[in-house]
Motif scaffolding. Structure first.
Motif, PDB file in Angstrom:
ATOM      1  N   UNK A   1      45.656  32.022  35.466  1.00  0.00           N
ATOM      2  CA  UNK A   1      44.954  31.183  36.424  1.00  0.00           C
ATOM      3  C   UNK A   1      44.304  32.026  37.527  1.00  0.00           C
ATOM      4  N   UNK A   2      44.581  33.318  37.547  1.00  0.00           N
ATOM      5  CA  UNK A   2      43.933  34.224  38.505  1.00  0.00           C
ATOM      6  C   UNK A   2      42.705  34.918  37.898  1.00  0.00           C
ATOM      7  N   UNK A   3      42.419  34.653  36.623  1.00  0.00           N
ATOM      8  CA  UNK A   3      41.247  35.252  35.995  1.00  0.00           C
ATOM      9  C   UNK A   3      39.967  34.750  36.647  1.00  0.00           C
ATOM     10  N   UNK A   4      39.933  33.480  37.026  1.00  0.00           N
ATOM     11  CA  UNK A   4      38.749  32.945  37.691  1.00  0.00           C
ATOM     12  C   UNK A   4      38.577  33.549  39.083  1.00  0.00           C
ATOM     13  N   UNK A   5      39.679  33.913  39.723  1.00  0.00           N
ATOM     14  CA  UNK A   5      39.621  34.558  41.032  1.00  0.00           C
ATOM     15  C   UNK A   5      38.953  35.927  40.893  1.00  0.00           C
ATOM     16  N   UNK A   6      39.316  36.660  39.854  1.00  0.00           N
ATOM     17  CA  UNK A   6      38.701  37.961  39.606  1.00  0.00           C
ATOM     18  C   UNK A   6      37.185  37.808  39.444  1.00  0.00           C
ATOM     19  N   UNK A   7      36.775  36.868  38.619  1.00  0.00           N
ATOM     20  CA  UNK A   7      35.344  36.654  38.378  1.00  0.00           C
ATOM     21  C   UNK A   7      34.624  36.244  39.659  1.00  0.00           C
ATOM     22  N   UNK A   8      35.265  35.402  40.458  1.00  0.00           N
ATOM     23  CA  UNK A   8      34.668  34.992  41.728  1.00  0.00           C
ATOM     24  C   UNK A   8      34.493  36.198  42.650  1.00  0.00           C
ATOM     25  N   UNK A   9      35.476  37.088  42.676  1.00  0.00           N
ATOM     26  CA  UNK A   9      35.387  38.275  43.511  1.00  0.00           C
ATOM     27  C   UNK A   9      34.222  39.163  43.116  1.00  0.00           C
TER      28      UNK A   9
ATOM     29  N   UNK B   1      43.740  44.901  40.815  1.00  0.00           N
ATOM     30  CA  UNK B   1      44.125  45.198  39.441  1.00  0.00           C
ATOM     31  C   UNK B   1      45.120  44.188  38.870  1.00  0.00           C
ATOM     32  N   UNK B   2      46.158  43.862  39.608  1.00  0.00           N
ATOM     33  CA  UNK B   2      47.200  42.972  39.104  1.00  0.00           C
ATOM     34  C   UNK B   2      46.955  41.541  39.560  1.00  0.00           C
ATOM     35  N   UNK B   3      47.032  40.623  38.625  1.00  0.00           N
ATOM     36  CA  UNK B   3      46.794  39.208  38.924  1.00  0.00           C
ATOM     37  C   UNK B   3      47.729  38.699  40.006  1.00  0.00           C
ATOM     38  N   UNK B   4      48.957  39.186  40.039  1.00  0.00           N
ATOM     39  CA  UNK B   4      49.911  38.721  41.053  1.00  0.00           C
ATOM     40  C   UNK B   4      49.494  39.128  42.458  1.00  0.00           C
ATOM     41  N   UNK B   5      48.682  40.166  42.597  1.00  0.00           N
ATOM     42  CA  UNK B   5      48.207  40.602  43.910  1.00  0.00           C
ATOM     43  C   UNK B   5      47.014  39.786  44.398  1.00  0.00           C
ATOM     44  N   UNK B   6      46.299  39.156  43.483  1.00  0.00           N
ATOM     45  CA  UNK B   6      45.107  38.390  43.851  1.00  0.00           C
ATOM     46  C   UNK B   6      45.492  37.060  44.501  1.00  0.00           C
ATOM     47  N   UNK B   7      44.689  36.608  45.457  1.00  0.00           N
ATOM     48  CA  UNK B   7      44.953  35.295  46.054  1.00  0.00           C
ATOM     49  C   UNK B   7      44.573  34.179  45.083  1.00  0.00           C
TER      50      UNK B   7
ATOM     51  N   UNK C   1      44.812  40.328  54.519  1.00  0.00           N
ATOM     52  CA  UNK C   1      45.569  41.512  54.093  1.00  0.00           C
ATOM     53  C   UNK C   1      44.618  42.598  53.594  1.00  0.00           C
ATOM     54  N   UNK C   2      45.111  43.804  53.545  1.00  0.00           N
ATOM     55  CA  UNK C   2      44.315  44.905  53.001  1.00  0.00           C
ATOM     56  C   UNK C   2      44.307  44.813  51.481  1.00  0.00           C
ATOM     57  N   UNK C   3      43.142  44.971  50.869  1.00  0.00           N
ATOM     58  CA  UNK C   3      43.094  44.920  49.401  1.00  0.00           C
ATOM     59  C   UNK C   3      43.740  46.157  48.782  1.00  0.00           C
ATOM     60  N   UNK C   4      44.299  45.953  47.603  1.00  0.00           N
ATOM     61  CA  UNK C   4      44.839  47.062  46.816  1.00  0.00           C
ATOM     62  C   UNK C   4      43.770  47.506  45.823  1.00  0.00           C
ATOM     63  N   UNK C   5      44.048  48.557  45.117  1.00  0.00           N
ATOM     64  CA  UNK C   5      43.111  49.149  44.162  1.00  0.00           C
ATOM     65  C   UNK C   5      42.577  48.099  43.179  1.00  0.00           C
ATOM     66  N   UNK C   6      41.249  48.020  43.029  1.00  0.00           N
ATOM     67  CA  UNK C   6      40.689  47.090  42.046  1.00  0.00           C
ATOM     68  C   UNK C   6      40.823  47.613  40.618  1.00  0.00           C
ATOM     69  N   UNK C   7      40.593  46.740  39.682  1.00  0.00           N
ATOM     70  CA  UNK C   7      40.670  47.093  38.264  1.00  0.00           C
ATOM     71  C   UNK C   7      39.379  47.759  37.806  1.00  0.00           C
ATOM     72  N   UNK C   8      39.466  48.471  36.680  1.00  0.00           N
ATOM     73  CA  UNK C   8      38.309  49.059  35.996  1.00  0.00           C
ATOM     74  C   UNK C   8      37.514  50.031  36.849  1.00  0.00           C
TER      75      UNK C   8
END
Length: 151
Positions: free
Chosen positions: A13-21, A89-95, A111-118
């Motif tokens: 359910x955090x995959x859409x959050x990644x795409x939105x980002x 990178x990790x779905x659990x870290x995404x809002x 909060x400060x963002x952590x390392x992004x994926x890819x």
């Protein structure tokens, strides 16, 4: 495409959050994530924005038309930070999307963002010779060719 889906075929359910980002960062910069740009040393836009964010220079990548409008630097920087929170990178870290909407709608501390994926660095010394021995953008996988011949 979220990393958990691309790498493991698992949709969360955090995959859409990644795409939105990714979309938010593309809007702020006026560039495509998958495009090739001379001023970007990573293989994608998200990686370049991350590098600039870490150096405190994220406003350098912002599309000039946003700065010409009535957007304040603070609002644009907030959108960049929210975008980076969404592409961690990790779905659990995404809002969650509800949290993203809340972040966009108020001025609370983020909060400060952590390392992004890819994020992969592009090597710049490519001279056009054999890509398996030269530096450059290429696959690091060894490929073997099998020729099937009849007896």
């Amino acid at each position: 495409m979220s990393p958990e889906y691309a790498m493991e075929g698992q949709f969360s359910f955090k995959s859409d959050v990644y795409s939105f980002g990714v979309l938010l960062l593309e809007i702020v910069t006026g560039r495509k994530n998958s495009g090739q740009y001379d001023d970007i040393t990573t293989t994608n836009l998200v990686g370049h924005i991350w590098d600039l964010w870490k150096d405190g220079r994220a406003m350098e990548i912002v599309d000039e038309c946003l700065l010409e409008e009535s957007w304040s630097d603070g609002e644009v920087e907030r959108c960049i930070q929210i975008g980076l929170l969404c592409v961690q990178d990790y779905a659990t870290d995404r809002p969650s999307m509800a949290a993203v909407l809340s972040m966009l709608g108020n001025d609370s501390a983020l909060p400060s963002p952590k390392h992004p994926a890819f994020i992969f660095k592009r090597r710049t010394n490519y001279d056009g010779s054999d890509p398996s021995t030269s530096e450059g953008v290429h696959s690091v996988n060894d490929v073997s060719m099998t020729m099937i011949e009849a007896r």
